[in-house]
Design a protein around this motif. Structure first.
Motif, PDB file in Angstrom:
ATOM      1  N   LYS A 104       0.830  -1.195   0.000  1.00 57.35           N
ATOM      2  CA  LYS A 104       0.000   0.000   0.000  1.00 57.35           C
ATOM      3  C   LYS A 104       0.867   1.248   0.000  1.00 57.35           C
ATOM      4  CE  LYS A 104      -2.642  -2.444   3.539  1.00 57.35           C
ATOM      5  NZ  LYS A 104      -1.476  -3.108   4.137  1.00 57.35           N
ATOM      6  N   ALA A 105       0.234   2.365  -0.368  1.00 58.35           N
ATOM      7  CA  ALA A 105       0.852   3.680  -0.214  1.00 58.35           C
ATOM      8  C   ALA A 105      -0.248   4.677   0.090  1.00 58.35           C
ATOM      9  CB  ALA A 105       1.615   4.086  -1.477  1.00 58.35           C
ATOM     10  N   GLY A 106       0.057   5.627   0.957  1.00 54.00           N
ATOM     11  CA  GLY A 106      -0.931   6.636   1.319  1.00 54.00           C
ATOM     12  C   GLY A 106      -0.558   7.416   2.554  1.00 54.00           C
ATOM     13  N   TYR A 107       0.247   6.807   3.411  1.00 49.73           N
ATOM     14  CA  TYR A 107       0.715   7.489   4.623  1.00 49.73           C
ATOM     15  C   TYR A 107       2.165   7.938   4.439  1.00 49.73           C
ATOM     16  CZ  TYR A 107      -3.501   6.061   7.127  1.00 49.73           C
ATOM     17  OH  TYR A 107      -4.802   5.902   7.530  1.00 49.73           O
ATOM     18  N   ASP A 108       2.623   8.690   5.409  1.00 44.68           N
ATOM     19  CA  ASP A 108       3.971   9.266   5.369  1.00 44.68           C
ATOM     20  C   ASP A 108       5.017   8.200   5.085  1.00 44.68           C
ATOM     21  OD1 ASP A 108       6.145  11.108   5.992  1.00 44.68           O
ATOM     22  OD2 ASP A 108       6.335   9.952   7.851  1.00 44.68           O
ATOM     23  N   MET A 109       5.893   8.492   4.099  1.00 43.32           N
ATOM     24  CA  MET A 109       6.929   7.534   3.737  1.00 43.32           C
ATOM     25  C   MET A 109       8.292   8.196   3.606  1.00 43.32           C
ATOM     26  SD  MET A 109       7.739   4.472   3.272  1.00 43.32           S
ATOM     27  CE  MET A 109       9.154   3.590   2.648  1.00 43.32           C
ATOM     28  N   TRP A 110       8.395   9.332   2.898  1.00 41.35           N
ATOM     29  CA  TRP A 110       9.680  10.020   2.794  1.00 41.35           C
ATOM     30  C   TRP A 110       9.441  11.529   2.841  1.00 41.35           C
ATOM     31  CZ3 TRP A 110       7.918   7.203  -1.579  1.00 41.35           C
ATOM     32  CH2 TRP A 110       7.567   7.958  -2.695  1.00 41.35           C
ATOM     33  N   PRO A 111      10.479  12.322   3.111  1.00 38.58           N
ATOM     34  CA  PRO A 111      10.292  13.771   3.288  1.00 38.58           C
ATOM     35  C   PRO A 111       9.867  14.470   2.011  1.00 38.58           C
ATOM     36  CG  PRO A 111      12.419  13.043   4.174  1.00 38.58           C
ATOM     37  CD  PRO A 111      11.865  11.907   3.376  1.00 38.58           C
ATOM     38  N   GLY A 112       9.300  15.657   2.183  1.00 36.39           N
ATOM     39  CA  GLY A 112       8.931  16.473   1.042  1.00 36.39           C
ATOM     40  C   GLY A 112       7.490  16.282   0.633  1.00 36.39           C
ATOM     41  N   PRO A 113       7.035  17.022  -0.360  1.00 36.20           N
ATOM     42  CA  PRO A 113       5.612  17.022  -0.744  1.00 36.20           C
ATOM     43  C   PRO A 113       5.157  15.801  -1.531  1.00 36.20           C
ATOM     44  CG  PRO A 113       6.854  18.489  -2.172  1.00 36.20           C
ATOM     45  CD  PRO A 113       7.808  18.035  -1.115  1.00 36.20           C
ATOM     46  N   TYR A 114       6.069  14.923  -1.938  1.00 32.64           N
ATOM     47  CA  TYR A 114       5.694  13.792  -2.796  1.00 32.64           C
ATOM     48  C   TYR A 114       5.799  12.445  -2.082  1.00 32.64           C
ATOM     49  CZ  TYR A 114       7.010  17.665  -5.820  1.00 32.64           C
ATOM     50  OH  TYR A 114       7.149  18.910  -6.349  1.00 32.64           O
ATOM     51  N   GLY A 115       5.945  12.467  -0.765  1.00 26.15           N
ATOM     52  CA  GLY A 115       6.124  11.221  -0.024  1.00 26.15           C
ATOM     53  C   GLY A 115       4.967  10.875   0.877  1.00 26.15           C
ATOM     54  N   ASP A 116       3.765  11.320   0.524  1.00 32.06           N
ATOM     55  CA  ASP A 116       2.605  11.123   1.383  1.00 32.06           C
ATOM     56  C   ASP A 116       1.331  11.317   0.548  1.00 32.06           C
ATOM     57  OD1 ASP A 116       1.057  10.757   3.634  1.00 32.06           O
ATOM     58  OD2 ASP A 116       1.965  12.370   4.807  1.00 32.06           O
ATOM     59  N   HIS A 117       0.211  10.867   1.085  1.00 28.98           N
ATOM     60  CA  HIS A 117      -1.127  11.131   0.555  1.00 28.98           C
ATOM     61  C   HIS A 117      -1.448  10.357  -0.735  1.00 28.98           C
ATOM     62  CE1 HIS A 117      -1.699  13.887   3.793  1.00 28.98           C
ATOM     63  NE2 HIS A 117      -0.638  14.598   3.438  1.00 28.98           N
ATOM     64  N   GLY A 118      -2.153  10.971  -1.699  1.00 24.18           N
ATOM     65  CA  GLY A 118      -2.740  10.174  -2.778  1.00 24.18           C
ATOM     66  C   GLY A 118      -2.458  10.629  -4.182  1.00 24.18           C
ATOM     67  N   SER A 119      -1.394  11.396  -4.398  1.00 24.23           N
ATOM     68  CA  SER A 119      -1.099  11.848  -5.755  1.00 24.23           C
ATOM     69  C   SER A 119      -0.586  10.702  -6.625  1.00 24.23           C
ATOM     70  CB  SER A 119      -0.050  12.964  -5.736  1.00 24.23           C
ATOM     71  OG  SER A 119       1.224  12.446  -5.395  1.00 24.23           O
ATOM     72  N   LYS A 121       1.977  10.925  -8.483  1.00 25.71           N
ATOM     73  CA  LYS A 121       3.427  10.943  -8.274  1.00 25.71           C
ATOM     74  C   LYS A 121       3.819  10.028  -7.118  1.00 25.71           C
ATOM     75  CE  LYS A 121       7.689  12.852  -7.919  1.00 25.71           C
ATOM     76  NZ  LYS A 121       8.782  12.563  -8.859  1.00 25.71           N
ATOM     77  N   TYR A 122       3.129  10.185  -5.991  1.00 29.56           N
ATOM     78  CA  TYR A 122       3.483   9.407  -4.808  1.00 29.56           C
ATOM     79  C   TYR A 122       3.175   7.925  -4.990  1.00 29.56           C
ATOM     80  CZ  TYR A 122       3.156   7.607  -0.011  1.00 29.56           C
ATOM     81  OH  TYR A 122       3.284   6.854   1.129  1.00 29.56           O
ATOM     82  N   LEU A 123       1.974   7.604  -5.467  1.00 26.54           N
ATOM     83  CA  LEU A 123       1.583   6.199  -5.568  1.00 26.54           C
ATOM     84  C   LEU A 123       2.515   5.422  -6.496  1.00 26.54           C
ATOM     85  CD1 LEU A 123      -2.315   6.426  -5.750  1.00 26.54           C
ATOM     86  CD2 LEU A 123      -0.879   6.032  -3.748  1.00 26.54           C
ATOM     87  N   MET A 124       2.831   5.996  -7.621  1.00 26.36           N
ATOM     88  CA  MET A 124       3.662   5.273  -8.595  1.00 26.36           C
ATOM     89  C   MET A 124       5.109   5.156  -8.131  1.00 26.36           C
ATOM     90  SD  MET A 124       2.182   6.185 -12.329  1.00 26.36           S
ATOM     91  CE  MET A 124       0.747   5.266 -12.880  1.00 26.36           C
ATOM     92  N   ALA A 125       5.647   6.241  -7.574  1.00 31.42           N
ATOM     93  CA  ALA A 125       7.022   6.176  -7.070  1.00 31.42           C
ATOM     94  C   ALA A 125       7.119   5.196  -5.913  1.00 31.42           C
ATOM     95  CB  ALA A 125       7.494   7.566  -6.641  1.00 31.42           C
ATOM     96  N   SER A 126       6.116   5.219  -5.041  1.00 28.94           N
ATOM     97  CA  SER A 126       6.141   4.326  -3.884  1.00 28.94           C
ATOM     98  C   SER A 126       6.098   2.870  -4.301  1.00 28.94           C
ATOM     99  CB  SER A 126       4.967   4.641  -2.952  1.00 28.94           C
ATOM    100  OG  SER A 126       4.978   3.766  -1.843  1.00 28.94           O
ATOM    101  N   LEU A 127       5.234   2.537  -5.253  1.00 27.89           N
ATOM    102  CA  LEU A 127       5.154   1.143  -5.679  1.00 27.89           C
ATOM    103  C   LEU A 127       6.460   0.685  -6.313  1.00 27.89           C
ATOM    104  CD1 LEU A 127       3.732  -1.517  -6.048  1.00 27.89           C
ATOM    105  CD2 LEU A 127       2.599  -0.585  -8.087  1.00 27.89           C
ATOM    106  N   ASP A 128       7.089   1.533  -7.103  1.00 25.39           N
ATOM    107  CA  ASP A 128       8.389   1.165  -7.682  1.00 25.39           C
ATOM    108  C   ASP A 128       9.394   0.858  -6.578  1.00 25.39           C
ATOM    109  OD1 ASP A 128       7.531   1.373 -10.281  1.00 25.39           O
ATOM    110  OD2 ASP A 128       8.319   3.398 -10.593  1.00 25.39           O
ATOM    111  N   GLN A 129       9.423   1.678  -5.535  1.00 27.46           N
ATOM    112  CA  GLN A 129      10.331   1.437  -4.409  1.00 27.46           C
ATOM    113  C   GLN A 129       9.972   0.132  -3.692  1.00 27.46           C
ATOM    114  OE1 GLN A 129      10.537   4.795  -1.757  1.00 27.46           O
ATOM    115  NE2 GLN A 129      10.706   6.268  -3.421  1.00 27.46           N
TER     116      GLN A 129
END
Length: 321
Positions: A104-119, A121-129
């Motif tokens: 899953k992705a949606g909660y705080d993961m890394w610093p800055g505006p792209y490491g949290d929530h539901g964008s 940008k965040y969902l796709m980068a998080s899944l790759d990681q």
């Protein structure tokens, strides 16, 4: 003690009781174990790897094919997924097609505006990681971990659609979304031929919001599976706190379970639960898990485990369900 040199061979009888072990997830082709293994606690970098390995082996040997993770499970963030990656390499690679792995992705993961929530940008980068940490080419199920009111719901949902179309996940789910956006999500995803497989929500004898808010009914009526997390209310629905607060307990640590919850009224409830469980020949935990599985629309419950013995006791609920 398990050593890394041992070649793991799964128990050949792990599917002998398939009819009792599994339930269909909504209207999909997916069968999930009624009891699934959650990696929220006890699989992070602060936890003994060999204990995590023993729990996971025991789970799979007893038909638990579904392992549930999230990007920030640990601690530290990401380390539960790293534990799974190591388990895949050392034990479970030959069994990949028998496993149903979610993250899953949606909660705080890394610093800055792209490491949290539901964008997107965040969902796709998080899944790759996450795929890199778990050493996987794809996950079976990817969730939006929480509803983000500040991101257009269509952006979050289209990211889920595109993740499936890119082959990075086979199915998608949502977790901790209110009913109104859940209704929108189910329609949006169905219209794009990426149907919503499952909803993950907190459900137990004390926390009944998915029932009270109509989420469980909606899922059942629309062919969406439901999987319950925190089924034992962080251990409150066990015999752990009947005689006070153990020094090594979650309540003593106070991060997720507060001592203020142990009121006289709560103690009365727990003592009645103990009496009801004993009358039925169950432990308190088994009784609480069975209550969830008896609710219409529930596919599976997610249990954590700090030992093989604890998991074994909780799995016994399947034999009586």
């Amino acid at each position: 003690m398990i050593t890394t040199q041992e070649l793991y061979r799964a128990d050949e009888h792990r599917y002998d009781d398939s009819q009792r072990l599994y339930a269909r997830c909504g209207r999909s082709g997916v069968m999930l174990p009624k009891v699934s293994l959650g990696f929220w606690h006890n699989f992070g970098s602060v936890d003994p790897y060999e204990r995590s390995r023993a729990i996971t082996r025991f789970a799979f040997d007893h038909g638990i094919t579904h392992f549930d993770l999230a990007n920030n499970y640990g601690p530290v963030y990401g380390s539960a997924e790293e534990t799974l990656g190591r388990l895949m390499d050392e034990d479970f690679r030959p069994y990949r097609d028998e496993l149903f792995i979610s993250t899953k992705a949606g909660y705080d993961m890394w610093p800055g505006p792209y490491g949290d929530h539901g964008s997107r940008k965040y969902l796709m980068a998080s899944l790759d990681q996450s795929l890199q940490r778990m050493r996987l080419d794809y996950v079976d199920l990817f969730y939006s971990h929480r509803f983000d009111p500040d991101t257009p719901v269509e952006e979050t949902l289209q990211a889920l659609v595109d993740i499936v179309r890119a082959g990075k996940a086979l199915y998608v789910g949502i977790s901790n979304w209110p009913l109104e956006p859940l209704v929108k999500a189910e329609l949006y995803l169905r219209e794009r031929d990426v149907p919503l497989l499952i909803y993950q929500g907190k459900l137990n004898m004390l926390d009944r919001e998915p029932m009270d808010e109509g989420i469980l009914d909606f899922c059942h009526q629309h062919g969406v599976g439901f999987i319950a997390f925190s089924p034992l209310a962080q251990g409150l629905l066990t015999d752990r706190y009947l005689n006070g607060v153990p020094a090594d307990s979650r309540m003593a640590k106070g991060q997720f379970l507060k001592q203020e919850r142990l009121t006289p009224e709560m103690m009365d409830f727990l003592l009645q639960l103990k009496a009801d469980a004993e009358a039925a020949g169950h432990t308190m935990a088994q009784h609480a898990l069975r209550w969830i599985l008896d609710q219409q629309g529930v596919t599976s419950v997610l249990v954590g485990a700090s030992s093989v013995e604890q998991l074994s006791k909780n799995l016994a609920v399947i034999s009586t369900h």
